[in-house]
Design an enzyme around this catalytic site. Structure first.
Site, PDB file in Angstrom:
ATOM      1  N   PHE A 177      66.972  43.248  30.446  1.00 26.21           N
ATOM      2  CA  PHE A 177      67.268  42.572  28.993  1.00 26.21           C
ATOM      3  C   PHE A 177      66.429  41.302  28.837  1.00 26.21           C
ATOM      4  O   PHE A 177      66.165  40.588  29.884  1.00 26.21           O
ATOM      5  CB  PHE A 177      68.815  42.341  29.276  1.00 26.21           C
ATOM      6  CG  PHE A 177      69.351  42.276  27.968  1.00 26.21           C
ATOM      7  CD1 PHE A 177      70.285  43.036  27.610  1.00 26.21           C
ATOM      8  CD2 PHE A 177      69.382  41.003  27.030  1.00 26.21           C
ATOM      9  CE1 PHE A 177      70.910  43.106  26.278  1.00 26.21           C
ATOM     10  CE2 PHE A 177      70.044  41.077  26.032  1.00 26.21           C
ATOM     11  CZ  PHE A 177      70.996  42.104  25.546  1.00 26.21           C
ATOM     12  N   SER A 194      71.568  41.069  33.072  1.00 26.92           N
ATOM     13  CA  SER A 194      71.863  39.960  34.234  1.00 26.92           C
ATOM     14  C   SER A 194      73.239  40.280  34.722  1.00 26.92           C
ATOM     15  O   SER A 194      73.527  39.621  35.898  1.00 26.92           O
ATOM     16  CB  SER A 194      71.999  38.721  33.571  1.00 26.92           C
ATOM     17  OG  SER A 194      70.509  38.190  33.182  1.00 26.92           O
ATOM     18  N   VAL A 247      69.623  35.029  29.885  1.00 31.50           N
ATOM     19  CA  VAL A 247      70.701  35.310  28.997  1.00 31.50           C
ATOM     20  C   VAL A 247      70.815  34.241  27.667  1.00 31.50           C
ATOM     21  O   VAL A 247      70.775  32.892  28.009  1.00 31.50           O
ATOM     22  CB  VAL A 247      72.225  34.822  29.816  1.00 31.50           C
ATOM     23  CG1 VAL A 247      73.343  35.113  29.057  1.00 31.50           C
ATOM     24  CG2 VAL A 247      72.294  35.708  31.088  1.00 31.50           C
ATOM     25  N   HIS A 299      79.015  37.962  23.589  1.00 30.33           N
ATOM     26  CA  HIS A 299      78.892  38.594  24.994  1.00 30.33           C
ATOM     27  C   HIS A 299      78.295  37.587  25.997  1.00 30.33           C
ATOM     28  O   HIS A 299      78.356  37.743  27.219  1.00 30.33           O
ATOM     29  CB  HIS A 299      77.895  39.779  24.747  1.00 30.33           C
ATOM     30  CG  HIS A 299      78.088  40.961  25.816  1.00 30.33           C
ATOM     31  ND1 HIS A 299      79.099  41.366  26.209  1.00 30.33           N
ATOM     32  CD2 HIS A 299      77.182  41.573  26.493  1.00 30.33           C
ATOM     33  CE1 HIS A 299      78.858  42.432  26.736  1.00 30.33           C
ATOM     34  NE2 HIS A 299      77.657  42.620  27.153  1.00 30.33           N
ATOM     35  N   PHE A 348      69.234  31.486  42.147  1.00 27.77           N
ATOM     36  CA  PHE A 348      69.655  31.751  41.013  1.00 27.77           C
ATOM     37  C   PHE A 348      68.660  31.448  39.854  1.00 27.77           C
ATOM     38  O   PHE A 348      68.450  30.403  39.445  1.00 27.77           O
ATOM     39  CB  PHE A 348      71.043  31.021  40.585  1.00 27.77           C
ATOM     40  CG  PHE A 348      71.693  31.054  39.374  1.00 27.77           C
ATOM     41  CD1 PHE A 348      72.180  32.225  38.972  1.00 27.77           C
ATOM     42  CD2 PHE A 348      71.658  30.011  38.406  1.00 27.77           C
ATOM     43  CE1 PHE A 348      72.916  32.593  37.730  1.00 27.77           C
ATOM     44  CE2 PHE A 348      72.171  30.295  37.371  1.00 27.77           C
ATOM     45  CZ  PHE A 348      72.828  31.301  36.940  1.00 27.77           C
ATOM     46  N   ARG A 378      60.678  27.730  28.923  1.00 21.35           N
ATOM     47  CA  ARG A 378      60.791  27.650  30.425  1.00 21.35           C
ATOM     48  C   ARG A 378      60.079  29.054  31.052  1.00 21.35           C
ATOM     49  O   ARG A 378      60.287  28.695  32.275  1.00 21.35           O
ATOM     50  CB  ARG A 378      62.545  27.686  30.574  1.00 21.35           C
ATOM     51  CG  ARG A 378      63.194  26.441  30.123  1.00 21.35           C
ATOM     52  CD  ARG A 378      64.547  26.633  29.815  1.00 21.35           C
ATOM     53  NE  ARG A 378      65.272  25.293  29.281  1.00 21.35           N
ATOM     54  CZ  ARG A 378      65.232  25.074  28.141  1.00 21.35           C
ATOM     55  NH1 ARG A 378      64.272  25.512  27.296  1.00 21.35           N
ATOM     56  NH2 ARG A 378      65.950  23.770  27.703  1.00 21.35           N
TER      57      ARG A 378
HETATM   58  N1  INI Z   1      72.017  40.784  29.540  1.00 21.94           N
HETATM   59  C1  INI Z   1      71.215  39.797  29.701  1.00 21.94           C
HETATM   60  O1  INI Z   1      70.441  39.821  30.875  1.00 21.94           O
HETATM   61  N2  INI Z   1      70.957  38.770  29.107  1.00 21.94           N
HETATM   62  C2  INI Z   1      71.637  38.598  27.931  1.00 21.94           C
HETATM   63  O2  INI Z   1      71.484  37.683  26.895  1.00 21.94           O
HETATM   64  C3  INI Z   1      72.652  39.650  27.211  1.00 21.94           C
HETATM   65  N3  INI Z   1      73.410  39.641  26.372  1.00 21.94           N
HETATM   66  O3  INI Z   1      73.456  38.542  25.344  1.00 21.94           O
HETATM   67  O4  INI Z   1      74.196  40.355  25.846  1.00 21.94           O
HETATM   68  C4  INI Z   1      72.846  40.591  28.349  1.00 21.94           C
HETATM   69  N4  INI Z   1      73.689  41.673  28.054  1.00 21.94           N
HETATM   70  C5  INI Z   1      73.507  42.876  28.918  1.00 21.94           C
HETATM   71  C6  INI Z   1      74.258  42.697  30.258  1.00 21.94           C
HETATM   72  O5  INI Z   1      73.959  42.000  31.255  1.00 21.94           O
HETATM   73  C7  INI Z   1      74.426  44.291  30.875  1.00 21.94           C
HETATM   74  O6  INI Z   1      73.260  44.921  31.282  1.00 21.94           O
HETATM   75  C8  INI Z   1      75.612  45.234  29.802  1.00 21.94           C
HETATM   76  O7  INI Z   1      76.519  44.559  29.550  1.00 21.94           O
HETATM   77  C9  INI Z   1      75.711  46.609  30.954  1.00 21.94           C
HETATM   78  O8  INI Z   1      76.688  46.185  31.769  1.00 21.94           O
END
Ligand code: INI
Length: 158
Positions: A23, A61, A86, A93, A118, A132
């Protein structure tokens, strides 16, 4: 008085696992490349055929803790590095994902005794995340350095 601290030399005998979230992979791929650059410059083999490094990919994440725990429990690695991004954006979310991810990662480290770095960027915008992850500096480099330090520190403590 004994002062115990980690060192940044003699990393040639450690084995590292990196878990990367897909993601926001525009950001996480850049974190990974900074991380690999630092590991390599500290003597860790980061080539395709390396026996010192394994890289696992997860969807987001939120999934980092489970895979991190599975790898840490194998006993094959001295340290696990997590990489994620994230980004608040417009999604509610955000809070759920970062809370579960950070608490889960901290728990893995405590439960397994394996240091877990982390490396999840938490920002309000994609621009901040990119700054970053290489546009200004690359925190992936710092996460790798912290991993090397923790390996060395845990060895000294044990
Ligand atoms: N996952 C991320 O790594 N960063 C994000 O910003 C994010 N947002 O904002 O939704 C995100 N969502 C996916 C989440 O980590 C899971 O993969 C998903 O919910 C399936 O379990």
């Amino acid at each position: 008085m004994v002062s115990i601290e980690g060192r940044f030399t003699n990393s040639s005998d450690i084995k590292v696992a990196i878990v990367v979230a897909r993601f926001n992979d525009l950001v996480t791929n850049k974190l990974l490349s900074g991380c690999l650059d630092c590991l390599s410059r500290h003597g860790i083999d980061t080539s395709e055929s390396s026996s010192q490094l394994d890289i696992a990919w997860v969807p987001g994440s939120f999934e980092l803790p489970l895979v991190c725990q599975t790898l840490a429990k194998t006993g094959r690695y001295q340290v696990v590095i997590t990489l994620g991004a994230v980004i608040r954006g417009d999604t509610p979310h955000f809070d759920v994902v970062i809370n579960e991810s950070s608490k889960g990662i901290a728990a893995v480290s405590r439960e397994t005794g394996i240091p877990v770095i982390f490396g999840v960027l938490t920002t309000d915008t994609m621009q901040q995340a990119l700054e970053r992850a290489g546009v200004k500096s690359n925190l992936g480099w710092a996460y790798a350095l912290q991993a090397i330090e923790m390996c060395s520190l845990m060895k000294a403590l044990n």
